[in-house]
Design an enzyme around this catalytic site. Sequence first.
Site, PDB file in Angstrom:
ATOM      1  CB  SER A  82     -13.009 -54.105  31.438  1.00 44.52           C
ATOM      2  OG  SER A  82     -13.858 -53.383  30.581  1.00 44.52           O
ATOM      3  CG  ASP A 138     -14.337 -51.184  26.768  1.00 43.27           C
ATOM      4  OD1 ASP A 138     -14.840 -51.981  25.982  1.00 43.27           O
ATOM      5  OD2 ASP A 138     -14.397 -51.608  28.062  1.00 43.27           O
ATOM      6  CG  ASP A 148     -13.687 -55.868  27.638  1.00 42.90           C
ATOM      7  OD1 ASP A 148     -14.079 -54.724  27.361  1.00 42.90           O
ATOM      8  OD2 ASP A 148     -14.247 -56.797  28.267  1.00 42.90           O
ATOM      9  CG  ASP A 206     -17.323 -54.684  28.306  1.00 43.00           C
ATOM     10  OD1 ASP A 206     -16.725 -53.716  28.132  1.00 43.00           O
ATOM     11  OD2 ASP A 206     -17.531 -55.228  29.345  1.00 43.00           O
TER      12      ASP A 206
END
Length: 441
Positions: free
Chosen positions: A100, A239, A241, A243
Amino acid sequence: MANYFGTDGIRGEVGIEPITADFFLKLGWAVGSVLSEKGKSSVVIGKDTRVSGYLFESALEAGFLSAGVDVGLLGPMPTPAIAYLTQAYNATAGVVISASHNHFQDNGVKFFSDKGLKLSSEDQIKIEKKLAEPMKSVSSDKIGKAYRHEQPLGRYIEFCKSTFDRNISLNGLNIVIDCANGATYHIAEDIFSELGANITVINNTPDGFNINKDCGATDTRHLQKVVLEANADLGIAFDGDGDRLMMVDHKGEQVDGDELVFIVAKAWQAKNRLINNIVVGTKMTNLGMRHGLRNLNIDFIEADVGDRYVMEEMKKHDSVLGGEGSGHMICLDKSTSGDGIISAIQVLEVLAKSDSNLNQLKNEMVKYPQVLINVRTNKSIDLDSHQMLNKTMLEVEKSLGDEGRVLIRASGTEPLIRVMVEAKDMKVTQQSAEKLADTLR
């Protein structure tokens, strides 16, 4: 039995247990074995742009195949895209290799069910139990098959665009997009330009090592600078990833997750789209947002920190909108998970239908100053029985009264104790947070 799953899957530093190739091999087998109990299964695997993704993709693939599960490879894709494509490809589960918002030294894995939802605690317990067993491959005639899906990017791009009201357009809107050198680098520009906006993209050249480095939703300073230099209407930051979402207004001021949720909540309430008149946040949700929602007669539900807990409360209360100040926003009538791109589209739709700019919409919520101090720990700390901390906490809470609050919690993904204080006065907020952090140190 070891407890590998944290608040958002399994995550840690690459090369240190459990973020190793041999563990990911066995993890793929364990998850595949649990899935196969219900019959022949298939999974899709996506990843972000960090260099270790190649290693763990191969290890997970081998583990799933050895459990008799077919594997569809998607390549670099945002986490929420995997949630959508799991359903689109009728897979039994979706797998995301990502840490993430962390830097490239870390990696991890998240799983989605066939409905595009995070795995339940019950499923995680089954997987943990299987991990404690010796790994045993199926016979050669039952080994799974691997293949690479064609055109997953196009499918996801069209899905995102379908969540925007096509009766309006983003024509004439100048937007700077920060892709954090992550999983949105090859998607974001197409989506927003095809909706009509004039797009400038930054931090969209991943090299395996620069993901989230001084950029993206966790560090908007570069985006703020470019928005001002380009005289843009606003900036969008994802960010690594994809999400999380942060935005920047035309004045170069950051607009965080709480403010974005409030903007959407107010607009949806006016259009009778806010089902049950409920918004779900977390223990970290700013007091200003709570008070702003209260003034609109919108009920606020507090969940534990983490988008999976926000989702649980949303489903429990039949809510369609929830999120976190860190940038997770869940629009449950649009997507089954927190999706930075879809969240940005919802904010831009509100903007396009209003006579206001993002700065004006943001200022309709009066945000309280918040200070967050992370105290790194070398060992587990029992916060409830920490007498000195509890004494100091009572003193601080008494001094703040009804116009402030304190939250101290352990991070679910890192060896940190997070000390958060909110109050109307910034100086008081800072002093109170430092007093509590010093007590912990």
